[in-house]
Design an enzyme around this catalytic site. Structure first.
Site, PDB file in Angstrom:
ATOM      1  N   SER B 123       0.842  -1.198   0.000  1.00  0.00           N
ATOM      2  CA  SER B 123       0.000   0.000   0.000  1.00  0.00           C
ATOM      3  C   SER B 123       0.878   1.250   0.000  1.00  0.00           C
ATOM      4  O   SER B 123       1.651   1.453  -0.939  1.00  0.00           O
ATOM      5  CB  SER B 123      -0.972  -0.054   1.183  1.00  0.00           C
ATOM      6  OG  SER B 123      -1.969   0.934   1.057  1.00  0.00           O
ATOM      7  N   HIS B 165      -4.015  -0.879  -4.338  1.00  0.00           N
ATOM      8  CA  HIS B 165      -5.475  -1.075  -4.216  1.00  0.00           C
ATOM      9  C   HIS B 165      -6.103  -0.826  -5.594  1.00  0.00           C
ATOM     10  O   HIS B 165      -7.168  -0.207  -5.695  1.00  0.00           O
ATOM     11  CB  HIS B 165      -6.079  -0.104  -3.185  1.00  0.00           C
ATOM     12  CG  HIS B 165      -5.494  -0.206  -1.806  1.00  0.00           C
ATOM     13  ND1 HIS B 165      -5.882  -1.161  -0.897  1.00  0.00           N
ATOM     14  CD2 HIS B 165      -4.535   0.530  -1.184  1.00  0.00           C
ATOM     15  CE1 HIS B 165      -5.212  -0.997   0.237  1.00  0.00           C
ATOM     16  NE2 HIS B 165      -4.380   0.017   0.084  1.00  0.00           N
ATOM     17  N   GLU B 192      -5.060  -5.399  -4.669  1.00  0.00           N
ATOM     18  CA  GLU B 192      -4.954  -5.844  -3.272  1.00  0.00           C
ATOM     19  C   GLU B 192      -4.591  -7.336  -3.214  1.00  0.00           C
ATOM     20  O   GLU B 192      -4.919  -8.104  -4.112  1.00  0.00           O
ATOM     21  CB  GLU B 192      -6.279  -5.596  -2.540  1.00  0.00           C
ATOM     22  CG  GLU B 192      -6.560  -4.097  -2.388  1.00  0.00           C
ATOM     23  CD  GLU B 192      -7.832  -3.800  -1.595  1.00  0.00           C
ATOM     24  OE1 GLU B 192      -8.580  -4.743  -1.264  1.00  0.00           O
ATOM     25  OE2 GLU B 192      -8.073  -2.610  -1.314  1.00  0.00           O
TER      26      GLU B 192
END
Lengths: 274, 274
Positions: B123, B165, B192
């Protein structure tokens, strides 16, 4: 005129205004076909209000819920005289089942070829215009083999698969799923409140979103070898993003979009169901 | 190892298992850097549980909330000995502000170059690895001029902008917004629970999603001429979709991905902040 659904019907009505202009103005006869919808009266009431607000003087509702109704001589005669024919949203399978190969469909082609009528479809009405129609299916996070089903559409648009509500419903993967296995077809994703207008050998994008053209003709993919439900590898997918206001006047000037323009303009309305 | 966020930490832990394998196994020293997070203790607790469940014997939390903490000799020595270094999620600007140009950053490079340590980021930790870091911004329905801000990242990955994401948050338009104005950079969108692994001159995709490579180097766009906030026209954007399981062992064999592989493998960890 291929509309991505949810065109404004209460405020600026830009797409609907454009449709009326393409039909020759508010005095011309307009037809609204609600065959895709299961609630045709509700849909008609919405469009009637919108078109009356624009100043349209002569708009007729064609509510069809069987092939027999679409094979009516009087109806066909009336539709053939129209200058604007608008197919609403609903379910594209329903639209095609009721209209395909009927007198009503042939009357729409006559209106186009003889009167220069504007044929418009929004949402299901847009999908249904294709020869190879994206009938149903979803692919949320990646293209998937077998995720979507094609059906035989009305054939007003050939060699291009249309998807609608495109950016709003994040449908790139759904459209890629469709053309990955038919890479000789191009994909066109139309955003909500947005129209792809095909006219005079060129195209124009109107409304408030974009048209995304997807081209897999040069792609390398293993989709033939993966199982159903699996995400294929896809290399060299080409995207062309055309925001509202984009216009290309002819295939000669269109660079990487030459074939897209050519497919839309040369073959429009060609694949009649005889 | 560039991870798109939300990697599984409680069930199959495929991505974390792969990280430990790349670090040389459960007996090797592992470091978890939570500097991106405002709740570092909570994040550490989650990873500690996951790594202990995998069987990791020696995992250390490095909680940094200032540059001074990152300039500690003892800490740098410990990190340089690690075989696996994992940067968690949070805010990539926070991560880079605290680590960039510190002893801790240099120790990470030493661990990589001297011990063959696996450097992983998820992330924000993934975004922060880039030389040109996608710092913030959004573009929901179309790419938009000025929609995203780039920042100076840690420089572990050069000439490629990472977004994370990716499919879950529908970030293609955001990534396109970034590279439309810097088309010499490639974009890589990581889903993800998915990792892009760069190793031995090649790449591999692990986990449960895909890596989408975006290449605008051949694109034609009017982005230089449109106003901020406006969607540019973009022709000939190239996409490459690499689902989990995809592997390319060298740039020589990579066809349209040759430069992508080359950028990742030749220049990894090159852009040190001296």
């Amino acid at each position: 005129m291929i509309i991505g659904g949810a065109e404004d019907r209460t405020d600026d009505k830009e797409v609907l205004q454009k449709f009326i202009a393409l039909a020759g103005g508010v005095a011309q006869p307009i037809i609204v076909i609600t065959a895709a919808s299961k609630v045709p009266e509700d849909v008609w009431a919405m469009y009637e209000t919108a078109f009356v607000a624009i100043g349209v003087e002569n708009v007729t509702h064609v509510s069809i819920s069987s092939r027999a109704e679409a094979d009516d001589d009087m109806l066909a005669h009336k539709v053939a005289q129209a200058r604007g024919i608008f197919m609403t949203g609903g379910d594209q399978k329903r639209l095609v089942t009721f209209l395909g190969g009927t007198q009503l469909e042939r009357a729409m082609r006559r209106a186009y070829s003889d009167n220069g009528a504007c044929i418009a479809g929004t949402s299901a009405g847009a999908s249904g215009m294709c020869t190879h129609m994206l009938a149903e299916g979803r692919a949320d996070l990646a293209p998937e083999k077998g995720a979507v089903r094609l059906g035989a559409g009305l054939g007003f648009v050939s060699r291009v698969i249309i998807d609608q509500h495109f950016s709003q419903r994040h449908r790139l993967n759904r459209l890629l799923s469709a053309i990955a296995q038919s890479p000789f077809l191009l994909g066109a994703g139309i955003d909500e409140d947005t129209a792809l207008i095909v006219q005079d050998g060129g195209i124009e994008v109107a409304g408030h979103g974009s048209v995304t053209v997807v081209d897999c003709r040069q792609s390398q993919t293993n989709i033939a070898d993966v199982a159903a439900g699996v995400a294929p590898q896809m290399l060299d997918v080409r995207l062309h993003l055309l925001p509202s206001g984009s216009g290309i006047s002819s295939a000669d000037d269109a660079g990487p979009l030459a074939d897209f323009i050519h497919y839309l303009t040369d073959r429009t309305l060609e694949h009649e169901h005889r």
